[in-house]
Design a protein around this motif. Structure first.
Motif, mmCIF file in Angstrom:
data_model
loop_
_atom_site.group_PDB
_atom_site.id
_atom_site.type_symbol
_atom_site.label_atom_id
_atom_site.label_comp_id
_atom_site.label_asym_id
_atom_site.label_seq_id
_atom_site.Cartn_x
_atom_site.Cartn_y
_atom_site.Cartn_z
ATOM 1 N N HIS A 393 0.816 -1.216 0.000
ATOM 2 C CA HIS A 393 0.000 0.000 0.000
ATOM 3 C C HIS A 393 0.854 1.272 0.000
ATOM 4 C CE1 HIS A 393 -3.337 -2.676 0.829
ATOM 5 N NE2 HIS A 393 -2.676 -3.149 1.862
ATOM 6 N N ALA A 394 2.138 1.127 -0.277
ATOM 7 C CA ALA A 394 3.044 2.280 -0.204
ATOM 8 C C ALA A 394 2.632 3.387 -1.180
ATOM 9 C CB ALA A 394 4.480 1.834 -0.480
ATOM 10 N N ALA A 395 2.221 3.008 -2.388
ATOM 11 C CA ALA A 395 1.832 4.013 -3.382
ATOM 12 C C ALA A 395 0.585 4.764 -2.932
ATOM 13 C CB ALA A 395 1.594 3.340 -4.735
ATOM 14 N N ASP A 396 -0.369 4.037 -2.324
ATOM 15 C CA ASP A 396 -1.572 4.690 -1.815
ATOM 16 C C ASP A 396 -1.232 5.671 -0.701
ATOM 17 O OD1 ASP A 396 -3.286 3.370 -3.551
ATOM 18 O OD2 ASP A 396 -3.659 1.723 -2.161
ATOM 19 N N VAL A 397 -0.364 5.243 0.195
ATOM 20 C CA VAL A 397 0.026 6.110 1.307
ATOM 21 C C VAL A 397 0.673 7.387 0.781
ATOM 22 C CG1 VAL A 397 1.588 6.339 3.282
ATOM 23 C CG2 VAL A 397 0.241 4.254 3.010
ATOM 24 N N GLU A 398 1.579 7.254 -0.180
ATOM 25 C CA GLU A 398 2.263 8.421 -0.724
ATOM 26 C C GLU A 398 1.286 9.342 -1.452
ATOM 27 O OE1 GLU A 398 4.892 11.192 -1.235
ATOM 28 O OE2 GLU A 398 5.284 9.363 -0.086
ATOM 29 N N TRP A 400 -1.982 9.780 -0.870
ATOM 30 C CA TRP A 400 -2.862 10.500 0.052
ATOM 31 C C TRP A 400 -2.080 11.469 0.931
ATOM 32 C CZ3 TRP A 400 -7.760 10.789 -0.959
ATOM 33 C CH2 TRP A 400 -8.351 9.786 -1.737
ATOM 34 N N LEU A 401 -0.814 11.185 1.187
ATOM 35 C CA LEU A 401 0.029 12.178 1.857
ATOM 36 C C LEU A 401 0.163 13.422 0.995
ATOM 37 C CD1 LEU A 401 2.972 10.120 3.437
ATOM 38 C CD2 LEU A 401 1.362 11.605 4.647
ATOM 39 N N ASP A 402 0.389 13.200 -0.294
ATOM 40 C CA ASP A 402 0.534 14.319 -1.215
ATOM 41 C C ASP A 402 -0.764 15.116 -1.306
ATOM 42 O OD1 ASP A 402 2.128 15.722 -3.293
ATOM 43 O OD2 ASP A 402 0.512 15.018 -4.603
#
Length: 448
Positions: A393-398, A400-402
């Motif tokens: 889920h790293a891409a999702d986390v990045e 939504w952080l953005d």
């Protein structure tokens, strides 16, 4: 071999002031006022239990309890700011503003036939109001470390059951026969784990031995009481050690049966990594003085059960959205038979779970709707925790952080005023629904 049971032969040991570290400057002024007024009224009175234990262990107590030979009614006559509470265990509460000093009359460990001490057939104690001497009171307490008395007349610590030595040796030891004491009150098994985790103590061998065999007795405890005990276990700053203790002594299946089964079936250990990582974060927030909602806590503790139930439903051909809702409901209902989780926590807990699948939907208006969801921040924090298991889920986390960074300070401040009242930190899901004027921290339960 001599009788080692302190219930049979309590022997007083007086530890003088120059041989211990308990000081009046570390004791609540309100507690000292109660002690001195009881003494001036002709009664014996001692600081007792967890406060003495914590001070000896070099910790600052949260609560100061007093034991006395005055009856609750006699205590009430001395203090206008006193109220009497309890049926199973009659107590006096002396109120000083927001601080409450709990005063208990010395209890005996025997039944005098009056009906004021009552046990069920299985041994569980349901009423305990037979008064006695300080010696009686000492041997009926649960752990030796909790049966220490601080005397204001000479500033000594009085020990009848070897508790002073056990504190020095960092041991949690039950007074009397462990199996009998656990049957009287099964929650003592959880207390043993919790206090050992809090204090960094070991559970003495004989005290620990019966726990795995008696763990199922927790089902006889009131679900509301087990909910409160869970808050003490996991929201007092020692959640990781408490969880490991529950695993070590076979208590996890009795307290969180569906999650325990899911963790056992998860051979990769990924679910356990998520739980432990989340509990580490909880401990850090408590240490920082930041709030953690029970909703977020139980979303974490029951996540393994939810994942397992969801997979089972999907394997049966249930469509994903329906399977998610059914899994959330199933896990919640199953857990309620053990722990009385209030709806104000169970509903946001389920929302945190159900939002997880929506983080991969990153198109158009779905993004703005997600960002404005009242559970977004808690659900996002939960998504971030899942990275402990894998980087899937790293891409999702990045992403939504953005998105959160792009909101900008002004937009975020406006959003916070409308939706959050006070910007919550990770896991503070309650704060995301409260209006400003009623915002307050969800307080964690205190230790005895």
């Amino acid at each position: 071999m001599p009788d080692q049971n302190p219930l049979s032969h309590p022997v007083l040991r007086v530890i003088p002031r120059d041989q211990h570290n308990v000081s009046r400057k570390d004791i609540s002024p309100s507690a000292l006022r109660v002690l001195y007024r009881l003494r001036d009224g002709g009664f014996a009175a001692y600081l007792v239990g967890g406060a003495v234990r914590d001070l000896l262990a070099g910790r600052q107590p949260k609560d100061f309890d007093i034991a006395t030979d005055a009856t609750p009614e006699e205590v009430k006559q001395l203090f206008r700011n006193c109220r009497l509470i309890g049926r199973r265990f009659r107590l006096a509460h002396v109120v000083f503003g927001r601080e409450i000093i709990e005063v208990a009359t010395f209890r005996a460990n025997t039944d005098d036939g009056s009906g004021d001490r009552e046990q069920h057939e299985g041994g569980r104690l349901v009423r305990d109001n037979v008064y006695g001497t300080i010696e009686d009171d000492a041997v009926r307490r649960d752990f030796t470390a909790n049966a220490l008395y601080y005397a204001i007349e000479d500033f000594s610590v009085r020990d009848y059951v070897g508790g002073f030595e056990d504190v020095q040796n960092r041991l949690m030891r039950l007074i009397g026969d462990p199996e009998t004491r656990y049957r009287e009150d099964p929650v003592r098994m959880l207390r043993a784990v919790r206090l050992a985790a809090k204090l960094g103590f070991q559970i003495e061998t004989a005290t620990a031995a019966p726990i795995p065999q008696l763990a199922s007795l927790l089902s006889e405890s009131a679900p509301a009481r087990l909910f409160e005990e869970c808050l003490k276990l996991f929201l007092s700053g020692h959640a990781v050690e408490s969880f490991l203790g529950l695993e070590r002594y076979g208590l996890l299946p009795a307290l969180l049966p569906a999650s325990a089964a899911a963790l056992k079936a998860n051979r990769s250990g990924a679910l356990r990594k998520v739980v432990l990582d989340g509990l580490r974060g909880t401990d850090q927030r408590v240490a920082n003085g930041d709030p953690v909602s029970p909703a977020f806590l139980f979303a974490l503790l029951l996540w393994p059960a939810y994942c397992r139930s969801l997979m089972a439903l999907q394997a049966q051909g249930v469509q994903t959205v329906d399977a998610q809702r059914r899994a959330a409901d199933r896990v919640t209902v199953q857990q309620l038979s053990t722990i009385a989780l209030p709806r104000r926590f169970s509903i946001p807990m389920q929302e945190i779970w159900l939002l997880q699948s929506r983080f991969s939907l990153r198109q158009g208006k779905r993004v703005s709707r997600m960002l404005s969801h009242p559970r977004f921040r808690a659900a996002f924090d939960f998504l971030s925790l899942r990275l402990a298991a894998s980087d899937e889920h790293a891409a999702d986390v990045e992403f939504w952080l953005d998105q959160q960074r792009q909101l900008g300070d002004a937009h975020r401040a406006s959003y916070d005023a409308d939706a959050d009242a006070v910007p919550p930190g990770p896991g503070d899901v309650d704060a995301q629904r409260r209006p400003r004027r009623r915002s307050r921290r969800v307080s964690s339960a205190t230790d005895e």
